[in-house]
Scaffold this motif. Structure first.
Motif, PDB file in Angstrom:
ATOM      1  N   GLU A  94      41.983  34.494  34.408  1.00  0.00           N
ATOM      2  CA  GLU A  94      42.283  35.409  33.250  1.00  0.00           C
ATOM      3  C   GLU A  94      40.966  35.450  32.209  1.00  0.00           C
ATOM      4  O   GLU A  94      40.496  34.303  32.034  1.00  0.00           O
ATOM      5  CB  GLU A  94      43.530  34.545  32.601  1.00  0.00           C
ATOM      6  N   HIS A  96      40.783  35.301  29.047  1.00  0.00           N
ATOM      7  CA  HIS A  96      40.714  34.109  28.006  1.00  0.00           C
ATOM      8  C   HIS A  96      40.428  32.626  28.489  1.00  0.00           C
ATOM      9  O   HIS A  96      39.992  31.924  27.964  1.00  0.00           O
ATOM     10  CB  HIS A  96      41.966  34.127  27.188  1.00  0.00           C
ATOM     11  N   ARG A  99      36.754  32.698  28.964  1.00  0.00           N
ATOM     12  CA  ARG A  99      36.056  32.232  28.143  1.00  0.00           C
ATOM     13  C   ARG A  99      36.137  30.930  27.492  1.00  0.00           C
ATOM     14  O   ARG A  99      35.044  30.542  27.160  1.00  0.00           O
ATOM     15  CB  ARG A  99      36.682  33.302  27.166  1.00  0.00           C
ATOM     16  N   ASP A 100      37.282  30.447  27.570  1.00  0.00           N
ATOM     17  CA  ASP A 100      37.425  28.814  27.444  1.00  0.00           C
ATOM     18  C   ASP A 100      36.607  28.082  28.189  1.00  0.00           C
ATOM     19  O   ASP A 100      35.707  27.088  27.714  1.00  0.00           O
ATOM     20  CB  ASP A 100      38.744  28.531  27.782  1.00  0.00           C
TER      21      ASP A 100
END
Ligand code: ZN
Length: 534
Positions: A94, A96, A99-100
């Motif tokens: 995913e 996000h 990005r994390d």
């Protein structure tokens, strides 16, 4: 359909080359000035832009369809297609989460760049802590310096454990046992084969290591006036006992380099094998500064000649060896084949570039090198040569046992982050390195090793690299220079350029090695050079 794939590979290359260059620049800037929060943010954003290319689901579905169709592609396109495909696999997560992960990786990397330990009210650099462990006579001050070198572990451990858990969750969603096994497969390494080689190296080196270390411990204890039986980790000059203690009772090689021009010697070494590093030296950042990364690395920014080395030179043998090592990576990158497509213009594998770096990094302990390049007087060289050889052999055994410790620990770390990691760490250190665990075993000492945080699933490549370095050296001795010599011979450089550097990653690593030396990776050469020979 083959024409479609060929066109896709070209489009991909055109998209990825500038993104990779931008990320390299952002990372380089951050390594030089880690305390600048803008640089950290810029590195995160750039890495994300780069990884997003490999995060595209529809594109990956297309790649899967092409792969399943079993297309008949030309050799170079097929190889590029495989590398692109393998690049997509770990990034099918995913956006996000991606990005994390990128944010967490950059933060922990930067913690290692900027952290300074606390000792006696000061903030010593890594080099200063090592200096204490190299020269200090007082055992309790040695212990304090060793403990200070581990302070970063307590800071890094919680961040690292969270990151590992996230990586594992994502790898399991993709169908792998954990992130560790996924990375082995994507690195074209057969875990069963690698760990069977490790088992074998452990057994074969046990006796040689124990007898070398017994003598070493006795001489270090005599030097520091220590009478206790235990061999605590602060007995050694390296905080992980991964290198030969610079302050052993042997003639110290550090004396050779205390007034040396380390840069000039590095250049002289590569000149002597016909490889020019003048341009590489002028782009390098070689001396200590606040906020700058305390480690050493080489980065190929654009695969077109902008290659940068970072070091923190001091006038001692360790930094001599490190400079030879890092510029080994750099010449591999410099002498690539510009006619190859961008994606194939890098080293065949991490282990193959480590092999070249290690082959050259060994030279600062090599008697021939010390005379021909190090400029030692003949009588000094003769006096030192026996001890230099002994040091090199000890160093190899020490590094091997240390690498076995770290590699086995990292595999367990990914298998189960919830286990008692402090206990496991010291169990391995005691078993493989024969170092006595300190009375207080807590504090996540393991997490102070930067590779676990910043270069995950990487360390096995150092051992495989040493094995390959021994195989290459053997081949160079018997087939290229036809003598037991390495330095002072331009045919060595020519051989490496043509057979190792120029092929880039057009072949998988073992195929390249087989073409270059006539055989698969064979641990016998390392064993013959460093374990059996006494
Ligand atoms: Zn290296």
């Amino acid at each position: 359909m083959s024409a479609e794939v060929t066109a896709y590979v070209q489009r991909h290359e055109a998209a990825i080359a500038p993104l990779l260059k931008d990320y390299s620049i952002k990372l380089w800037n951050l390594s030089l000035e880690g305390t600048n929060p803008e640089f950290e943010q810029a590195a995160v954003e750039s890495k994300e832009r780069y990884l997003k290319v490999y995060n595209n689901r529809e594109e990956f579905e297309q790649l899967k369809r092409w792969k399943a169709a079993g297309l008949c592609l030309d050799e170079l396109t097929a190889r590029q297609f495989k590398l692109i495909y393998d690049g997509f696999v770990p990034n099918q997560i995913e956006p996000h989460v991606l990005r994390d992960i990128v944010q967490r990786e950059t933060q922990i990397e930067n913690l290692f760049n900027t952290f300074r330990a606390n000792l006696e009210g000061n903030k010593p650099s890594d080099n200063q802590l090592r200096e204490i462990l190299r020269t200090e006579q007082n055992p309790s001050r040695r212990r304090a310096a060793w403990e200070a070198s581990k302070q970063i572990g307590r800071e890094a451990a919680p961040q690292l454990l969270e990151l590992i858990s996230i990586r594992n969750v994502e790898a399991r969603k993709l169908g792998y046992d954990d992130y560790y096994s996924m990375m082995f497969q994507l690195q074209e390494l057969d875990a069963r084969w690698v760990f069977s080689v490790f088992d074998w190296l452990e057994v074969l080196s046990e006796q040689a290591f124990v007898s070398m270390k017994t003598e070493l411990d006795a001489s270090l204890k005599a030097k520091y006036g220590i009478t206790e039986r235990e061999n605590y980790p602060w007995l050694y000059s390296d905080p992980f006992f991964q290198e030969f203690p610079a302050a052993g009772s042997l003639d110290s090689l550090d004396d050779v380099f205390k007034d040396a021009d380390i840069e000039a010697l590095t250049r002289a070494h590569y000149d002597s094998i016909g490889l020019d590093i003048g341009d590489l030296l002028s782009r390098a950042d070689l001396y200590e500064r606040d906020g700058k990364s305390q480690h050493a690395f080489c980065m190929d920014m654009d695969r077109q000649g902008d290659i940068r080395v970072l070091c923190n030179i001091r006038k001692n043998e360790r930094w001599m060896s490190t400079m030879l090592h890092e510029f080994g990576h750099a010449v591999y990158d410099k002498y690539n084949d510009r006619a190859l497509p961008f994606l194939l213009r890098g080293p065949a594998h991490t282990l193959t570039t480590e092999a070249i770096a290690m082959l050259n990094g060994r030279m600062s302990k090599n008697p021939e090198w010390l005379t021909k390049i190090g400029g030692l007087k003949r009588e000094d060289a003769e006096r030192l040569s026996a001890s230099a050889w002994k040091t090199l052999r000890s160093e190899m055994l020490i590094f091997l046992r240390w690498a076995i410790t770290l590699v086995r620990f990292e595999r367990e770390l990914y298998r189960n982050t919830g286990q008692d990691l402090d206990r496991l760490w010291w169990e391995y250190v005691e078993r493989f390195q024969k170092v006595t665990p300190p009375p207080d075993r807590g504090h996540a000492v393991w997490a102070s090793k930067n590779h676990l945080a910043t270069s995950p699933v990487y360390y096995q490549n150092y051992v495989l690299g040493e094995l390959m370095a021994s195989q290459l050296l053997r081949h160079i001795h018997t087939k290229v220079v036809q003598s037991e010599s390495y330095v002072g011979n331009a045919s060595v450089g020519r051989y490496l350029v043509e057979n190792v550097f120029k092929p880039g990653s057009r072949y998988d690593w073992n195929t390249m090695l087989k073409r270059a030396t006539g055989e698969d990776l064979n641990p016998d050469h390392f064993i013959a050079q460093f374990v059996e020979k006494n």
